[in-house]
Design a protein around this motif. Structure first.
Motif, mmCIF file in Angstrom:
data_model
loop_
_atom_site.group_PDB
_atom_site.id
_atom_site.type_symbol
_atom_site.label_atom_id
_atom_site.label_comp_id
_atom_site.label_asym_id
_atom_site.label_seq_id
_atom_site.Cartn_x
_atom_site.Cartn_y
_atom_site.Cartn_z
ATOM 1 N N GLU A 318 32.527 49.667 48.759
ATOM 2 C CA GLU A 318 33.198 49.534 47.461
ATOM 3 C C GLU A 318 32.962 48.142 46.926
ATOM 4 N N HIS A 341 42.657 54.488 49.112
ATOM 5 C CA HIS A 341 42.218 53.096 48.935
ATOM 6 C C HIS A 341 41.682 52.892 47.519
ATOM 7 N N HIS A 345 43.279 50.620 44.182
ATOM 8 C CA HIS A 345 42.573 49.610 43.377
ATOM 9 C C HIS A 345 42.659 49.936 41.889
ATOM 10 N N GLU A 357 43.043 43.676 48.449
ATOM 11 C CA GLU A 357 42.548 44.521 49.539
ATOM 12 C C GLU A 357 43.648 44.855 50.535
ATOM 13 N N ALA A 360 45.503 47.810 49.316
ATOM 14 C CA ALA A 360 44.718 49.050 49.352
ATOM 15 C C ALA A 360 44.641 49.605 50.783
ATOM 16 N N ARG A 420 41.769 41.824 54.757
ATOM 17 C CA ARG A 420 41.936 43.278 54.791
ATOM 18 C C ARG A 420 42.926 43.663 55.896
HETATM 19 ZN ZN LIG Z 1 39.124 47.777 48.687
#
Ligand SMILES: [Zn+2]
Length: 579
Positions: A318, A341, A345, A357, A360, A420
């Protein structure tokens, strides 16, 4: 690879030239703007580029040399400054930042030394081919098939899909050598590049010539730019005029294929021939999880865009508004996980990676929790956790330095594992601490354009809860204090009148990051769970009442990331219970 260049100098091959071998700083310049005209011929796998790039010297010293790197399957044609050709030496430079494992590096002698903070424009031209190439993986013995599934980038008549920095160096960059074999090395080089490129922009004019005279339909061109209108010129030619507003968070990527589309109000899915059912399945999955996403993050503000990849084993990619993922063969569960996810976003965006992130990924854990329950959601987060726990234990081995505490903090880091995976855990802990409703309200009040100070998010959450969150944000967001390490120091049990037991539990946190952690007291098949705040490097005490005599005390159900979870269980000896 400074040494390689130095060797050449010692051999006397280049030293007589104006090149100063000992001041070759590959990361001295920030590429602040790209203005590129790129033509693509899928039938010939060719890419040709011309244009202007602006380089700013962000080092402290004046620079007489500039380093421009492109993929090794591309060649430098010309480099001009101030309208005149400049002298440059083009050499292969080993780096796993490119799928071929090698860059075509031009070492450019600038007309004058560029002072610190000053910029120079260079007119450049390069061309070559971009065939599928997974050398950087196969040379470290990754099985061929797996390597090709991962590095799927190529220009080709059936499919063109090319990602930028970190995959295919199709626009010039300047970076130190990165090695996949060195673990986090490639990550570090990419992080530094993205950090430098936060305010950099790209104007990209793509022209694509496609096979004419066949019965093939006009293929689709997808680009993940901020804006990118596509116009169809004469037969077999089309153009796109694209602008990227920040290259810090987007990997410039283009895709050309004979896609068909499933178009729904909140998502458009571009799929390859024969993947109709999977595309519908993905669109259905996305619509199904939309209520969960909207409940937490608001209604989608942009239409999510998904494009199909032909190899079912390719990992999703992505960047910007575009998600590339193999649609065929992904069951509805995986489709749901990926769509969660992506839609998060579309609903919520932040310039801060740990928020953008982190949320997500947190949404994916929420999705698993909704589908299967909390233990499965914690298991899912546990699989993510491995990466950054490793990184944390590496760091703790060395003496912690205060600049690392700041550099590796969630608020500053460009390290994907941290913004993340670690961020996902931080959001989950916040949810456990303040509750769903308060966190949802805080997120609903978030305005990306008002997020100027690092404490903005904390203030929004703080407004919804009487609890003090300063220490938590200090330990997890503003600083990198590593991970907690909980241990049940003691559990003292006393029989109460007329019935039940009182267990007094002392929990130690051997790590430097504090957390609120669940304490589970088990009495056979029954369990009582309480939550306890244990600050970094300290002890905390909690009293828990049970009906039956306790036999075990466990700290942490897996919702708080920990450096060592092997010391979390305390067995209660029945003879120690005070009657
Ligand atoms: Zn992402």
């Amino acid at each position: 690879m400074k040494s390689h260049f130095r060797v050449l100098c010692f051999l006397g091959l280049l030293c007589v030239s104006v090149l100063n071998c000992f001041s070759l700083e590959r990361e001295a310049f920030t590429f602040t703007n790209y203005d590129l005209k790129v033509s693509i011929d899928p039938g010939q796998q060719r890419l040709g580029a011309r244009g202007k790039i602006t380089l700013r010297n962000d080092s402290a010293a004046p620079q007489k040399l500039a380093v421009l790197q492109i993929s090794s399957s591309l060649n430098w044609l010309s480099i001009n400054a101030l309208g005149k050709p400049v002298h440059f030496v083009s050499e292969p430079y080993n780096s796993d930042i490119d799928h071929t494992g090698v860059l075509s590096e031009a070492i450019v002698s600038l007309p004058d030394a560029i002072a610190s903070r000053r910029s120079i424009d260079l007119e450049i031209a390069y061309e070559g081919v971009i065939p599928l190439n997974a050398t950087r993986f196969t040379r470290m013995d990754t099985p061929e098939a797996a390597a090709r599934s991962t590095d799927w980038d190529q220009i080709g008549p059936q499919l063109t899909a090319v990602r930028g920095i970190g995959y295919v160096t199709w626009y010039p960059i300047g970076t130190d050598a990165a090695s996949l074999a060195e673990g986090t090395d490639l990550f570090a080089v990419l992080s530094r590049w993205k950090q430098r490129e936060t305010s950099s922009t790209m104007h990209l004019q793509l022209s694509v010539s496609t096979a004419t005279g066949t019965d093939r339909e006009q293929p689709e061109l997808l680009v993940n730019a901020s804006t990118c209108p596509v116009t169809h010129e004469a037969e077999g030619q089309f153009l796109a005029d694209c602008d990227y507003r920040s290259l810090g968070s987007v990997v410039p990527t283009f895709v050309i294929a004979d896609y068909e589309t499933v178009n729904r109000p909140d998502i458009v899915v571009h799929f390859l021939r024969g993947h109709d059912a999977s595309a519908v399945n993905y669109a259905d999955a996305a619509e199904k999880i939309l209520p969960l996403v909207a409940d937490w993050f608001g209604a989608p503000r942009a239409k999510a865009e998904t494009a199909d990849l032909p190899d079912a084993d390719s990992p999703p990619f992505e960047s910007g508004s575009l998600l590339l993922t193999p649609l065929a063969g992904s069951g509805s569960k995986l489709a749901g996980l990926i769509a969660t996810h992506q839609l998060t976003h579309a609903a919520f965006s932040s310039p801060r990676p740990w928020i953008n992130e982190g949320l997500a990924h947190f949404a994916q854990a929420l999705y698993i929790g909704q589908q299967k329950g909390r233990p499965e959601a914690l298991d899912y987060m546990g699989t993510h956790r491995f990466a950054f726990s490793e990184a944390a234990s590496d760091k703790q081995a060395a003496t912690p330095r205060s600049e690392d505490e700041a550099n590796h903090s969630l608020i500053n880091t460009a390290d994907e594992q941290l913004y993340r995976s670690k961020a996902m855990c931080v959001w989950w802990m916040l949810r456990d601490m303040v509750g769903d409703l308060s966190l949802k309200k805080a997120l609903a009040s978030y305005r990306a354009e008002q997020d100027k100070e690092s404490s903005y998010m904390q203030r929004l959450i703080q407004a919804q809860t009487p609890r003090d969150l300063e220490w938590f944000f200090d330990d997890w967001v503003y600083r990198d204090r590593g991970l907690p390490d909980f241990k049940v120091e003691s559990a003292f049990t006393r029989k109460m009148l007329p019935e039940g037991y009182m267990v007094t539990i002392t929990v130690a946190n051997l790590g430097a990051a504090g957390a609120e952690v669940p304490i589970v007291v088990k009495s056979g098949a029954e369990a009582v769970t309480k939550r306890l705040v244990v600050r970094g490097k300290s002890n905390a005490v909690i009293r828990v009442e049970t009906l039956k005599p306790p036999n075990e005390v466990v700290v942490n159900d897996g919702s708080v990331p920990e450096s060592d979870a092997s010391n979390n269980t305390f067995k209660v000896d029945p003879s120690d219970i005070v009657k």
